[in-house]
Design an enzyme around this catalytic site. Sequence first.
Site, PDB file in Angstrom:
ATOM      1  N   TYR A   1       0.528  -1.177  -0.290  1.00 10.66           N
ATOM      2  CA  TYR A   1       0.222   0.410  -0.234  1.00 10.66           C
ATOM      3  C   TYR A   1       0.926   0.924  -0.223  1.00 10.66           C
ATOM      4  O   TYR A   1      -0.309   2.501  -0.963  1.00 10.66           O
ATOM      5  CB  TYR A   1      -0.870   0.036   1.110  1.00 10.66           C
ATOM      6  CG  TYR A   1      -2.156  -1.005   0.940  1.00 10.66           C
ATOM      7  CD1 TYR A   1      -2.089  -1.806   0.005  1.00 10.66           C
ATOM      8  CD2 TYR A   1      -3.071  -1.285   2.217  1.00 10.66           C
ATOM      9  CE1 TYR A   1      -3.261  -2.649  -0.272  1.00 10.66           C
ATOM     10  CE2 TYR A   1      -4.101  -2.453   1.946  1.00 10.66           C
ATOM     11  CZ  TYR A   1      -4.429  -3.037   1.143  1.00 10.66           C
ATOM     12  OH  TYR A   1      -5.267  -3.461   0.904  1.00 10.66           O
TER      13      TYR A   1
ATOM     14  N   ASP B   1     -10.828  -8.398   7.080  1.00  6.50           N
ATOM     15  CA  ASP B   1     -12.512  -7.990   6.876  1.00  6.50           C
ATOM     16  C   ASP B   1     -13.007  -9.451   6.946  1.00  6.50           C
ATOM     17  O   ASP B   1     -14.417  -9.084   7.766  1.00  6.50           O
ATOM     18  CB  ASP B   1     -12.081  -7.488   5.629  1.00  6.50           C
ATOM     19  CG  ASP B   1     -12.630  -5.655   5.824  1.00  6.50           C
ATOM     20  OD1 ASP B   1     -12.907  -5.432   7.498  1.00  6.50           O
ATOM     21  OD2 ASP B   1     -13.255  -5.623   5.088  1.00  6.50           O
TER      22      ASP B   1
ATOM     23  N   LYS C   1       3.265 -15.612   1.932  1.00  2.00           N
ATOM     24  CA  LYS C   1       3.062 -15.896   0.653  1.00  2.00           C
ATOM     25  C   LYS C   1       3.977 -16.486   0.540  1.00  2.00           C
ATOM     26  O   LYS C   1       4.640 -15.260  -1.025  1.00  2.00           O
ATOM     27  CB  LYS C   1       2.315 -14.876  -0.371  1.00  2.00           C
ATOM     28  CG  LYS C   1       1.631 -15.485  -1.506  1.00  2.00           C
ATOM     29  CD  LYS C   1       0.386 -16.807  -0.888  1.00  2.00           C
ATOM     30  CE  LYS C   1      -0.256 -17.157  -2.512  1.00  2.00           C
ATOM     31  NZ  LYS C   1      -0.821 -18.497  -2.816  1.00  2.00           N
TER      32      LYS C   1
ATOM     33  N   ASP D   1      -5.230  -6.903   5.415  1.00  2.00           N
ATOM     34  CA  ASP D   1      -6.471  -5.376   4.952  1.00  2.00           C
ATOM     35  C   ASP D   1      -7.004  -7.005   4.997  1.00  2.00           C
ATOM     36  O   ASP D   1      -9.285  -6.533   4.975  1.00  2.00           O
ATOM     37  CB  ASP D   1      -5.878  -4.788   3.758  1.00  2.00           C
ATOM     38  CG  ASP D   1      -7.371  -4.294   3.858  1.00  2.00           C
ATOM     39  OD1 ASP D   1      -8.260  -3.802   4.686  1.00  2.00           O
ATOM     40  OD2 ASP D   1      -7.069  -3.132   2.747  1.00  2.00           O
TER      41      ASP D   1
ATOM     42  N   ASP E   1      -4.203 -17.580   0.986  1.00  2.00           N
ATOM     43  CA  ASP E   1      -5.163 -18.106   0.174  1.00  2.00           C
ATOM     44  C   ASP E   1      -5.273 -18.718   1.554  1.00  2.00           C
ATOM     45  O   ASP E   1      -7.021 -19.393   1.868  1.00  2.00           O
ATOM     46  CB  ASP E   1      -4.118 -18.395  -1.453  1.00  2.00           C
ATOM     47  CG  ASP E   1      -3.314 -19.413  -0.521  1.00  2.00           C
ATOM     48  OD1 ASP E   1      -2.399 -19.050  -0.005  1.00  2.00           O
ATOM     49  OD2 ASP E   1      -2.536 -20.042  -1.688  1.00  2.00           O
TER      50      ASP E   1
END
Length: 367
Positions: free
Chosen positions: A140, A258, A197, A254, A230
Amino acid sequence: MATVLTLAGDGIGPEIMTQAVAVLKAVNEKFELGLTLEEGDLGGAAIDRAGVPLPEDTLQKARAADAVLLGAVGGPKWDGIERSIRPERGLLKIRSELGLFANLRVAKLYPQLANASSLKPEIISGLDLLIVRELTGGIYFGEPRGIRTLENGEQQGYNTMVYKTSEIERIGKVAFELAKIRAKANGTAAKICSVDKANVLEVTELWKQTMIKLQQSEYPEVELSHMYADNACMQLVRDPKQFDVMVTGNMFGDILSDEAAMLTGSIGMLPSASLDENGKGMYEPCHGSAPDIAGQDKANPLATILSVAMMLRYTFKHEVSAAAIEQAVSDVLDDGLRTGDIMDSDETGLTLVGCKQMGEAVLAKLG
Ligand code: NAD
């Protein structure tokens, strides 16, 4: 004397902030906390006044304050304006200007709201999970970034995911420390799961190696596991109670936070904290400005009220007042009061209330 800056923001922001400020004032008085409250603007409200989402005077007030309480920013009114001055940019900027690198989100299922989750009760009951997300680095903020035109005339968008060892260690320490505190409070073994990852992204290979070194050198008593992002998304809905503390980078955090929020059934119940290295923090609900219900007295103020509790606990180290607010929230749920987002029409004994009535009920419980 300590100062709290309140930034109501946009949409439902002013409504939920009114209730949260009333609660903050009540505990300030009751527990003689000596807090002074100030107001400022951020996001769309600031764009309307000053042309930018984070005006200099707001930033100065935020720097001077010991803690910031935020409602939410953004809304359709500002969706069409230039990207660099959209409301959400104000949020990203204040987090990075204040060095708020650690975002803490608790996904806790209140037993009174067990039916609100879309997951089966046996999978979700008793859930109490903490996600520690790195907030000021990663993709970001990484440079270079942009949209460029290639030689053949086609456009290409690009961002850069970067993490330095020091940034990973810093967030890792927060997660390890919180895992120890939670384990002590719950009488369980301390454990964290680091999400990466590392199979495809070198930046997260460094993340993983750094977490391993940190655990071996400073936190041998905390169990450390690793999971690909994932798989973590899948595991959160398959068996969320396998996790206690999850630590991850900005983008994965992020998404996962959520997802974890939805496990509990209502984003209107979940507070968050963003901390700097000295415990100064910005506290806000996990949800956005909910333009679809703004101005209708339908918003759930509890996430913002619970953010006040987090603020008292993490910045002002005042556990008693934090716990009093949490107890008051639990009590109003016990009484069957529900805003629309947590209302279950199949359950008997519940009363649908608006934002104001819910806030006033919490105040009444606080005495
Ligand atoms: P949102 O969280 O605002 O709303 C999603 C859904 O949840 C809506 O149906 C809304 O009515 C409901 N909801 C959210 N908070 C609620 C509450 N307290 N009580 C009852 N219902 C509630 O997310 P969105 O619709 O994706 O975004 C709306 C705006 O908020 C956008 O402009 C977005 O950029 C902004 N946003 C801001 C923040 C922030 O300020 N931290 C976070 C996310 C989104």
